[in-house]
Scaffold this active site. Structure first.
Site, PDB file in Angstrom:
ATOM      1  N   ASP A  37      27.615 -39.373  31.251  1.00 45.15           N
ATOM      2  CA  ASP A  37      26.686 -40.303  31.938  1.00 45.15           C
ATOM      3  C   ASP A  37      25.660 -39.625  33.055  1.00 45.15           C
ATOM      4  O   ASP A  37      26.646 -39.421  34.077  1.00 45.15           O
ATOM      5  CB  ASP A  37      27.221 -41.464  31.943  1.00 45.15           C
TER       6      ASP A  37
ATOM      7  N   SER B 252      25.496 -51.321  31.264  1.00 52.54           N
ATOM      8  CA  SER B 252      24.550 -50.774  31.920  1.00 52.54           C
ATOM      9  C   SER B 252      23.617 -51.752  32.930  1.00 52.54           C
ATOM     10  O   SER B 252      24.460 -52.182  33.789  1.00 52.54           O
ATOM     11  CB  SER B 252      23.465 -50.203  30.871  1.00 52.54           C
TER      12      SER B 252
ATOM     13  N   HIS C 133      26.410 -42.293  28.197  1.00 51.21           N
ATOM     14  CA  HIS C 133      26.158 -43.539  28.674  1.00 51.21           C
ATOM     15  C   HIS C 133      25.803 -44.803  27.314  1.00 51.21           C
ATOM     16  O   HIS C 133      25.148 -44.473  26.405  1.00 51.21           O
ATOM     17  CB  HIS C 133      24.679 -43.574  29.231  1.00 51.21           C
TER      18      HIS C 133
END
Length: 350
Positions: free
Chosen positions: A283, A179, A313
């Protein structure tokens, strides 16, 4: 912004002071700029996970004393390479958390890195960095670059004997990130291309692994606009992350967030080594991730995309022991091995 001690986080704010931003009660920013952080991990980060990794040893060290930045180092002890006395590739890993949350000490990050070291047969270095809003971007990118300088010092002076004992191959280093950590990896790649060639014997980065990188932009993508409110993360949360982490007054088209924004550097001139980009089918940032990979590929950059349909995610942190996480790690391992094979072939031909 001024901050208070972690112990003060649980105290009620003065009636005249309003909470301007609240991230799960774990991070609160008051209207006067005061930042309150809870000493405990957030509810979405369990303290323990089932299973163990007896084949992996780990230790923690401080790599930047002035900033009190830590790194957790992991080394597998039962791999075929270790048994044969061969050196192991090094995976430098940066955690996620929207640049505002997260730590290399959090249980889910720790568990993922344990399995990454065990299953990929690599030395994993999970590095911390300063968080926003106390330290807005580009602080996290600067700390990432600082860690790479620390690693180069280790490779030359062998200051940490533990790394030498781990048979770390500083000639096969890969920068990985989850991320926000994936965004750090991208910016480190861009910075590295603008720096002079490292001296012989220093760290050689062979590739980058971006696990669902945290990119943004003013214009909404379809996956962002269609993201349900009950999703984690949802659009409101990622917008709050950007408000708290970008330089004051910046929009989501700032170069730190949008690699293709109006003021972002031209990536066409960047000499990228191989890049693996991981996309989650559920995501909300998936459209930006796919667009990033497609644009790099159109520029002729060596990009590989791995898509995990039906996965949200950061699924590998929420379920680090799952079959899907194992598949992800094997994808990373194949990428690392493939880059190594290319290097070996080029060296043999030289």
């Amino acid at each position: 912004m001024p901050a208070v001690s972690a112990a003060a986080c649980c105290a009620a704010a003065a009636p005249a002071t309003e909470v301007a931003e609240d991230l799960f009660g774990f991070l609160r920013v008051l209207s006067d700029g005061t930042v309150l952080r809870s000493p405990a991990g957030p509810v979405f980060c369990p303290t323990t996970f089932p299973g163990s990794h007896p084949s992996v040893q780990w230790k923690e060290a401080v790599y930047d004393k002035a900033k009190n930045l830590r790194v957790r180092m992991y080394k597998p002890t039962t791999t075929a390479s270790a048994a044969a006395g061969k050196k192991l590739p090094v995976l430098v890993h940066f955690h996620g958390g929207g640049f505002c949350l997260g730590s290399c000490t959090w249980a889910n990050v720790h568990e993922f890195c344990l399995r990454l070291a065990a299953d990929a047969g690599a030395v994993v270095l999970s590095a911390g960095y300063r968080l926003a809003p106390e330290h807005r971007l580009p602080a996290a990118f600067d700390d990432g670059a600082g860690f790479m300088r620390w690693l180069r010092d280790q490779s030359v002076a062998a200051a940490d004997g533990w790394l030498a004992e781990a048979a770390a191959d500083f000639g096969r280093v890969f920068v990985t990130g989850d991320s926000a950590g994936g965004t750090i990896a991208h910016h480190l790649a861009v910075r590295a291309a603008a720096e002079p060639e490292p001296e012989p014997g220093h760290v050689t980065v062979r590739g980058y692994v971006l696990l669902m990188p945290f990119f943004g932009g003013v214009r909404r993508t379809a996956s962002e606009a269609e993201c349900p409110e009950e999703a984690f993360p949802n659009l409101d949360l990622v917008d709050r992350f950007w408000r708290l982490s970008l330089p004051a007054g910046a929009t989501r088209d700032h170069p730190a967030a949008n690699p293709f924004g109006p003021d972002s550097p031209d990536l066409g001139s960047v000499d990228f080594p191989p890049v693996l980009v991981v996309v989650g089918g559920l995501d909300l940032i998936r459209d930006r991730t796919v667009d990033y990979a497609e644009r790099l590929a159109a520029m002729g950059k060596p990009v590989e995309v791995a898509k995990f349909a039906g996965k949200p995610h950061g699924f590998y942190l929420h379920e680090p022991g799952s079959e899907a996480t194992g598949e992800l790690i094997q994808t990373v391992a194949r990428f690392v091995d493939g880059c190594g094979a290319v290097v070996a072939a080029s060296e043999a031909a030289a």
